[in-house]
Design an enzyme around this catalytic site. Structure first.
Site, PDB file in Angstrom:
ATOM      1  N   ASP A 342      29.857  97.569 -24.640  1.00 31.80           N
ATOM      2  CA  ASP A 342      31.303  97.115 -25.150  1.00 31.80           C
ATOM      3  C   ASP A 342      31.356  95.837 -24.422  1.00 31.80           C
ATOM      4  OD1 ASP A 342      33.748  97.536 -25.777  1.00 31.80           O
ATOM      5  OD2 ASP A 342      34.643  97.838 -23.608  1.00 31.80           O
ATOM      6  N   ASP A 529      34.055 100.126 -20.186  1.00 32.80           N
ATOM      7  CA  ASP A 529      34.519 100.062 -19.094  1.00 32.80           C
ATOM      8  C   ASP A 529      35.773 100.988 -18.913  1.00 32.80           C
ATOM      9  OD1 ASP A 529      36.428  99.193 -20.963  1.00 32.80           O
ATOM     10  OD2 ASP A 529      36.955  97.387 -20.252  1.00 32.80           O
ATOM     11  N   ASP A 533      37.457 103.360 -24.502  1.00 26.87           N
ATOM     12  CA  ASP A 533      36.222 103.725 -25.198  1.00 26.87           C
ATOM     13  C   ASP A 533      35.742 105.339 -24.639  1.00 26.87           C
ATOM     14  OD1 ASP A 533      35.469 102.896 -22.597  1.00 26.87           O
ATOM     15  OD2 ASP A 533      34.343 100.916 -23.523  1.00 26.87           O
TER      16      ASP A 533
END
Ligand code: ADP
Ligand code: MG
Length: 647
Positions: A342, A529, A533
Site C-alpha cells: 500500500d 497499514d 486495507d
C-alpha cells in the site's frame, strides 16, 4: 546463573541425577567384581537383577505408566511404547540368558535405554519451556493493576474493572494498563516490549498511551479509551498465545509422519526378531538386534525439534517487535517473493504536508471546513489537515468513503472532502488540479469550495528495503492516490510495478490477479497499514500490517504485525523466516539420515544397544541445540545497522 527451572522439571532433574549416580555405582561394581559371580551359584544373577530392577523402576515408572495409559486410551504407538518394549525386552533377554546359565549381562542396557531416554526428554522439556517463556517474557506486557481515580482518590483495581472514560493514574515505573489519551502530565515511555524499539518515546497531553508500554519518568493521568480486553496489550497477548494453532506444513507433516512411522518400525522390528531367528535358530541375538532397532527408531528428535525451531523463530521475531501469528506464516514468508505495498503510511510516511491551498473564495474558510469534516477520520490525510488547522470543534456525523474521502454532515450541511472520484460520484462541478500532488477537494452542500494540495514523502528506509526485496522477487505498489503521485513515488523508490486510483475493492482485484498469475512456489505478501486495507490483508498469502501499535484492525486482519513503523522489519522478518526454515530442514534431514544409518547397522548387528541409545538421544540433543540457534539475540540485523543505543 539464575535457576529458572519449573518445580516439575527440577524434581525430574534431581531424580535423573540420583538414579544416574545409583546406576553408575551398580554398573561399576558389577563390572569390577562381577555381582553374579560374587554371590555365585545358580541364583547368583538375582543380585544384579534386583539392583538393576530398582534403578530401572525408579527411572522408568512414568514412561511405563504413560505407555499403559496410552494403550488403554487406544493410542498404541508412541515413543513411550517403543521405549517400554525395548527396555523390557532387554530385561527379558537378560533374565532368559541368566536362567539358561549364560553370563548375567544385559540388565545394564535395559536401564541405560530408559535413563538416557529420560535425559533426552528432560532436555526437550527444558528447551520448549525456555523458548516459550522467552516469548512471554519478551511480551511481558500484561499489566497487573490500574490506579483508577474515583471520587478524587486513586485506588488500585484490576485493569478489567476500569470502564471507558475513567481517569487512571500511571506512576513512573508502572506499566500502562489500558489504552487511553494522556490528559495531564508528560513523560517518557518505554515501548521496547511492544515494538523492540530501544529509544523511549516522549509523550504529553493529547498523545495516546498504549497499554504494555512502561512509564519511565513522571506521573501522568490518562483518560481510558478502551476496555482491557480491547486494549493493545490484551490483543497482542491473545495473538501470541494462539500462535501455536496455525501450524506450518512442515510441522503437520512431522505429526502425520510419526503416526505411520512408529507402527511401521514396530512391525519391522517384529519381523527382524522372528524371520532370521527361525532361519538361523539364534533367537537371542536377533531379538537383541530388533530391540536396538526399536530404540534408535524413536522419532522424538523430529517430533520435538520441528515445532521448537518454529517457536524459536517466532520468539526471535518478537524481539524485533515483529509478531508472527503462527508457524505457518513464518514458513510462507520464507517463500514470499511477490511483495505488494500500500502506498500511504506504508511506503510513505503518511505525514502529509499541506503545500498549497486553492480556495474558490477564502483559504481559511476552506481549511476550516476540511478540518471540521476530517475531525473523526483516522486517515493520515485527515490527521495532517486537522493538525494544520489547529483546535477546532466539530459535531459532524461522518461517513467514510474508503479510498475516496469522507462525507460529513453538520447542522444540516453536507461537506465532502476527498479526491476527484468523490467529487464526480456526487456530481460536483470542478476541474482536476494540475499540480503534482494529492489534491483534496472540498465541497459544501453540492457546491465546490476549492482544493488543498498535500504531499507525502517516502519513508527514509523505503528505497533500501524495496531494493533488497527486488533482489529476490518483485515489488508492486497499489494506491488509491492519483497517477501522477503514484508514478513519482514508484520511480523514486524503484518498485517493479504500480497501479494508481484504486478503491479498496480494486486493490483486492489486483491482488487476486497477482495470486492467479503466480507460480506454485511463489507466495504473495501484502504490506499495508491496516487502514481500509483489511480485505487485501486477509486475501493475500501473508498479510503484513505496519505500525500495528494502537491499530486493532491491523492486528486482527493480518498474519504478521510489524509493531514499529519501520519497513526494514520486513527483510528482517524474511531473514528470520529463512534461517528458521533452514534449521527445520537441517533437522529433518540430519535426524532421518543418522537414524537410517544406525537402523541399518543395528539390523545387521553391527551396533549394540548402547550405540542405539546414544544415537537416539544424541540426535535429539543436536537437533534441539540447532533449533535454539534460531532465537539468538543478534545476527538478524542488516549488514550496516543503524547505531542503536544499548540499555
Ligand atoms: P492508499 O492506497 O495510498 O493507502 P487510500 O486508499 O487510503 O490510499 O486513499 C486513496 C485516496 O483517497 C487518497 O489518496 C485521498 O485522495 C483519498 N482519501 C481517502 N481518505 C481520505 C480522507 N479522509 N480525506 C481526504 N482524502 C481521502
Ligand atoms: Mg492506505
Amino acid at each position: 546463573m539464575k535457576c529458572q527451572l519449573s518445580k516439575k522439571l527440577r524434581n525430574n532433574l534431581i531424580r535423573i541425577c540420583v538414579v544416574l549416580a545409583a546406576f553408575v555405582v551398580v554398573f561399576a561394581t558389577d563390572k569390577a567384581i562381577g555381582l553374579a559371580e560374587a554371590v555365585g551359584g545358580k541364583y547368583g544373577w538375582l543380585l544384579p537383577f534386583f539392583l538393576y530392577l530398582g534403578v530401572y523402576l525408579a527411572i522408568a515408572y512414568d514412561v511405563l505408566w504413560k505407555a499403559v495409559r496410552n494403550i488403554l486410551g487406544g493410542e498404541l504407538f508412541d515413543e513411550n511404547l517403543l521405549m517400554c518394549i525395548a527396555s523390557l525386552g532387554a530385561f527379558g533377554l537378560a533374565i532368559f540368558r541368566s536362567v539358561k546359565g549364560m553370563p548375567a549381562e544385559g540388565f545394564e542396557e535395559a536401564c541405560a535405554v530408559i535413563l538416557f531416554y529420560q535425559i533426552g526428554e528432560f532436555f526437550q522439556s527444558y528447551a520448549v519451556g525456555k523458548s516459550r517463556s522467552g516469548i512471554s517474557e519478551l511480551m511481558d506486557i500484561r499489566p497487573d493493576s490500574a490506579n483508577v481515580i474515583r471520587d478524587g482518590e486513586a485506588i488500585s483495581v484490576s485493569p478489567e474493572e476500569v470502564a471507558i472514560g475513567e481517569l487512571i493514574l500511571i506512576n513512573p515505573g508502572e506499566k500502562v494498563p489500558l489504552d487511553g489519551r494522556i490528559e495531564e502530565g508528560a513523560s517518557s515511555f518505554d515501548l521496547r516490549a511492544l515494538t523492540g524499539e530501544s529509544l523511549p518515546k516522549d509523550m504529553g497531553a493529547g498523545d495516546m498511551a498504549i497499554s504494555g508500554s512502561v512509564n519511565l519518568t513522571s506521573s501522568v493521568k490518562v483518560r481510558v479509551e478502551k476496555e482491557f480486553h480491547d486494549s493493545t496489550a490484551s490483543k497482542i497477548l491473545e495473538l501470541v498465545e494462539n500462535a501455536a494453532d496455525k501450524k506450518a506444513v512442515a510441522e503437520n507433516f512431522i505429526t502425520r509422519f510419526a503416526r505411520f512411522y512408529t507402527p511401521a518400525v514396530v512391525a519391522v522390528a517384529l519381523l527382524l526378531a522372528i524371520i532370521p531367528s527361525v532361519v538361523t535358530g539364534d533367537w537371542i541375538s536377533w531379538i537383541y538386534r530388533a530391540l536396538s532397532f526399536l530404540v534408535v527408531s524413536c522419532p522424538c528428535a523430529l517430533v520435538i525439534s520441528v515445532p521448537l525451531s518454529f517457536f524459536a523463530g517466532i520468539g526471535a521475531a518478537s524481539r524485533y517487535g515483529i509478531l508472527v501469528k503462527g508457524s505457518a506464516y513464518l514458513e510462507r514468508l520464507n517463500k514470499a517473493n511477490i511483495f505488494v505495498f500500500d502506498k500511504t503510511g506504508t511506503l510513505t510516511k503518511g505525514a502529509f504536508a499541506v503545500t498549497k491551498v486553492v480556495p474558490e473564495e477564502r483559504w481559511d474558510e476552506l481549511l476550516h471546513l476540511a478540518a471540521m469534516a476530517e475531525q473523526g477520520s483516522s486517515h493520515p490525510i485527515a490527521r495532517s489537515i486537522c493538525e494544520l488547522a489547529g483546535e477546532c470543534q466539530s459535531d459532524c456525523a461522518l461517513v467514510n468513503e474508503a479510498g475516496m474521502g469522507v462525507i460529513a454532515t453538520s447542522q444540516g450541511h453536507e461537506i465532502l472532502v476527498g479526491n476527484f472520484k468523490l467529487m464526480q460520484a456526487h456530481g460536483i462541478v470542478c476541474y482536476p488540479a494540475e499540480d503534482v500532488g494529492t489534491a483534496v477537494y472540498v465541497a459544501k452542500d453540492g457546491e465546490y469550495r476549492g482544493y488543498i494540495l498535500v504531499e507525502d514523502l517516502p519513508k527514509d528506509e523505503a528505497k533500501e528495503v524495496v531494493a533488497a526485496l527486488n533482489a529476490s522477487g518483485k515489488t508492486v505498489m497499489l494506491t488509491g492516490d492519483n497517477e501522477a503521485v503514484a508514478r513519482k513515488i514508484a520511480t523514486e523508490l524503484g518498485v517493479s510495478a504500480y497501479k494508481a486510483s484504486l478503491l479498496p475493492a480494486d486493490k483486492v482485484d489486483e491482488v487476486e490477479a497477482l495470486l492467479a498469475a503466480k507460480g506454485k512456489r511463489d507466495a504473495l505478501c501484502y504490506v499495508g497499514d491496516g487502514i481500509n486495507d483489511a480485505p487485501v490483508l486477509m486475501r493475500s498469502d501473508i498479510g503484513v500490517a505496519m505500525g500495528g501499535l494502537g491499530s486493532d484492525a491491523a492486528i486482527e486482519a493480518s498474519d504478521i504485525v510489524l509493531m514499529k513503523d519501520d519497513l526494514r522489519a520486513l527483510p528482517l522478518a524474511k531473514r528470520i523466516a529463512k534461517r528458521t526454515y533452514a534449521v527445520v530442514m537441517q533437522n529433518i534431514v540430519f535426524a532421518l539420515a543418522v537414524k537410517l544409518v544406525i537402523l541399518l547397522l543395528s539390523a545387521f548387528g553391527i551396533t549394540n544397544m548402547w550405540m542405539a541409545v546414544f544415537g537416539d538421544v544424541g540426535v535429539a540433543f543436536l537437533a534441539i541445540l540447532n533449533a535454539m540457534r534460531v532465537n539468538t539475540k543478534r545476527g538478524y540485523e542488516a549488514k550496516s545497522p543503524k547505531p542503536k543505543i544499548a540499555k
